[in-house]
Design an enzyme around this catalytic site. Structure first.
Site, PDB file in Angstrom:
ATOM      1  N   ASN A   9       0.878  -1.176   0.000  1.00 55.99           N
ATOM      2  CA  ASN A   9       0.000   0.000   0.000  1.00 55.99           C
ATOM      3  C   ASN A   9       0.912   1.222   0.000  1.00 55.99           C
ATOM      4  OD1 ASN A   9      -1.840   2.008   0.436  1.00 55.99           O
ATOM      5  ND2 ASN A   9      -2.316   1.429   2.546  1.00 55.99           N
ATOM      6  N   LYS A  11       0.145   4.247  -0.353  1.00 59.84           N
ATOM      7  CA  LYS A  11      -0.494   5.450   0.208  1.00 59.84           C
ATOM      8  C   LYS A  11      -0.237   6.647  -0.702  1.00 59.84           C
ATOM      9  CE  LYS A  11       0.110   3.434   4.736  1.00 59.84           C
ATOM     10  NZ  LYS A  11      -0.048   3.591   6.140  1.00 59.84           N
ATOM     11  N   HIS A  97      -9.522   1.039   4.506  1.00 61.14           N
ATOM     12  CA  HIS A  97      -8.288   1.272   5.266  1.00 61.14           C
ATOM     13  C   HIS A  97      -8.595   2.223   6.421  1.00 61.14           C
ATOM     14  CE1 HIS A  97      -4.249   2.512   6.311  1.00 61.14           C
ATOM     15  NE2 HIS A  97      -3.817   1.440   5.679  1.00 61.14           N
ATOM     16  N   GLU A  99      -7.048   4.618   7.625  1.00 61.32           N
ATOM     17  CA  GLU A  99      -6.805   6.044   7.340  1.00 61.32           C
ATOM     18  C   GLU A  99      -7.996   6.647   6.599  1.00 61.32           C
ATOM     19  OE1 GLU A  99      -2.970   5.568   5.485  1.00 61.32           O
ATOM     20  OE2 GLU A  99      -2.137   4.996   7.428  1.00 61.32           O
ATOM     21  N   GLU A 169      -5.722  -5.117  10.283  1.00 60.21           N
ATOM     22  CA  GLU A 169      -4.697  -4.100  10.537  1.00 60.21           C
ATOM     23  C   GLU A 169      -5.014  -3.374  11.841  1.00 60.21           C
ATOM     24  OE1 GLU A 169      -2.622  -2.850   6.712  1.00 60.21           O
ATOM     25  OE2 GLU A 169      -4.369  -1.584   6.901  1.00 60.21           O
ATOM     26  N   GLY A 175       2.113   2.064  10.715  1.00 65.72           N
ATOM     27  CA  GLY A 175       3.071   3.162  10.572  1.00 65.72           C
ATOM     28  C   GLY A 175       3.716   3.586  11.880  1.00 65.72           C
ATOM     29  N   SER A 215       3.131  -2.281  10.416  1.00 65.67           N
ATOM     30  CA  SER A 215       4.579  -2.293  10.649  1.00 65.67           C
ATOM     31  C   SER A 215       5.214  -3.649  10.354  1.00 65.67           C
ATOM     32  CB  SER A 215       4.893  -1.826  12.078  1.00 65.67           C
ATOM     33  OG  SER A 215       4.420  -0.503  12.256  1.00 65.67           O
TER      34      SER A 215
HETATM   35  C1  PEP Z   1      -0.926   0.036   5.923  1.00 65.29           C
HETATM   36  O1  PEP Z   1      -1.034   1.236   5.777  1.00 65.29           O
HETATM   37  O2  PEP Z   1      -1.763  -0.717   5.420  1.00 65.29           O
HETATM   38  C2  PEP Z   1       0.205  -0.465   6.703  1.00 65.29           C
HETATM   39  C3  PEP Z   1       0.178  -1.679   7.137  1.00 65.29           C
HETATM   40  O3  PEP Z   1       1.220   0.434   6.934  1.00 65.29           O
HETATM   41  P1  PEP Z   1       2.636   0.112   7.640  1.00 65.29           P
HETATM   42  O4  PEP Z   1       3.137  -1.196   7.066  1.00 65.29           O
HETATM   43  O5  PEP Z   1       3.519   1.261   7.255  1.00 65.29           O
HETATM   44  O6  PEP Z   1       2.383   0.014   9.078  1.00 65.29           O
END
Ligand code: PEP
Length: 252
Positions: A9, A11, A97, A99, A169, A175, A215
């Site tokens: 992803n 972003k 997601h 976000e 998630e 992040g 992460s």
């Molecule tokens: C994501 O945004 O779906 C995600 C898992 O981000 P990160 O791996 O940076 O935590």
């Protein structure tokens, strides 16, 4: 047998030129040293979809948008429909997601429309769910996440549901560099699979790929993916470096 999937992803990162270079690098390394039994997907900005599709072998590396409109078409300035995504040659859409839920007010109602349009257009939704920190601290994460699914994709027919990829998630891990422990990931993935079995049946539950996101990186992917109910990952930050992304893909 359910598929192993590693989806990136990106972003709101990379210019078109940078994105095409990244996609080509991922495609090249996957061709040279990628595991053949892992489905690889790159979730790019809308503006990059067509070019990225043209720049890679999409049989080797699938392409995804990170969202789509909740309406099929019409007077919705700035929106990009599922049909438009499909017309670029992309095959996946990341939906729900955290976000988007948090910063753009996406509700279960909106997501139901998006999931329906995605499926109508023959695209595969990568449907995200996950709890915020206060819910994890209160210990009610299972109820919270299962409720997210009940309000949305659990109302699909079994045939449509089987087309979905789920990404768990935990928001507190996205992040932040704070990954869920392998036990926390496995526990939630098993809870989700059990809930699918209860809603549909065990065969449907066994077919659905449930990815972990939060992460995930080359150092922890191996341990996370070793869990019986973790079928891959949705990768944010670490998908922006081709070498890191491939290490995660090869973590199986
Ligand atoms: C994501 O945004 O779906 C995600 C898992 O981000 P990160 O791996 O940076 O935590």
């Amino acid at each position: 047998m359910r598929k192993k999937v590693v989806a990136g992803n990106w972003k709101c990162n990379t210019t078109l030129q940078e994105g095409v270079e990244l996609a080509k690098a991922v495609d090249k390394i996957v061709a040279e040293k990628g595991a053949s039994d892992v489905v690889v997907v790159m979730g790019t900005p809308f503006t990059h979809l067509t070019k990225v599709v043209e720049s890679v072998n999409t049989k080797r590396v699938g392409v995804s948008s990170q969202n789509c409109a909740a309406e099929a078409k019409g007077a919705f300035t700035g929106e990009v429909s599922a049909a438009m995504v499909k017309s670029t040659g992309a095959e996946y859409v990341i939906l729900g997601h955290s976000e988007r839920r948090e910063y753009y007010g996406e509700t279960s109602e909106t997501l139901n429309k998006k999931v329906a349009l995605t499926l109508e257009n023959g695209l595969t939704p990568i449907y995200c769910c996950g709890e915020p920190l206060e819910i994890r601290e209160a210990g009610t994460q299972k109820e919270y996440v299962i409720n997210q699914l009940k309000e949305t994709i659990f109302s699909l027919s079994a045939d449509d549901f089987k087309k979905i990829i789920i990404a768990y998630e935990p928001i507190w891990a996205i992040g932040t560099g704070k990954t869920a422990t392998t036990e926390q990931a496995q526990e939630m993935h098993k809870d989700i699979r059990d809930a699918i079995a209860a809603q549909f049946d065990a065969a449907v539950a066994d077919e659905i790929s449930i990815l972990y996101g939060g992460s995930c990186n080359p150092k922890n992917a191996n341990e996370l993916f070793a869990n019986p109910d973790v079928d891959g990952g949705l990768i944010g930050g670490a998908s922006l470096k081709a070498e890191d992304f491939i290490e995660i893909i090869n973590a199986y």
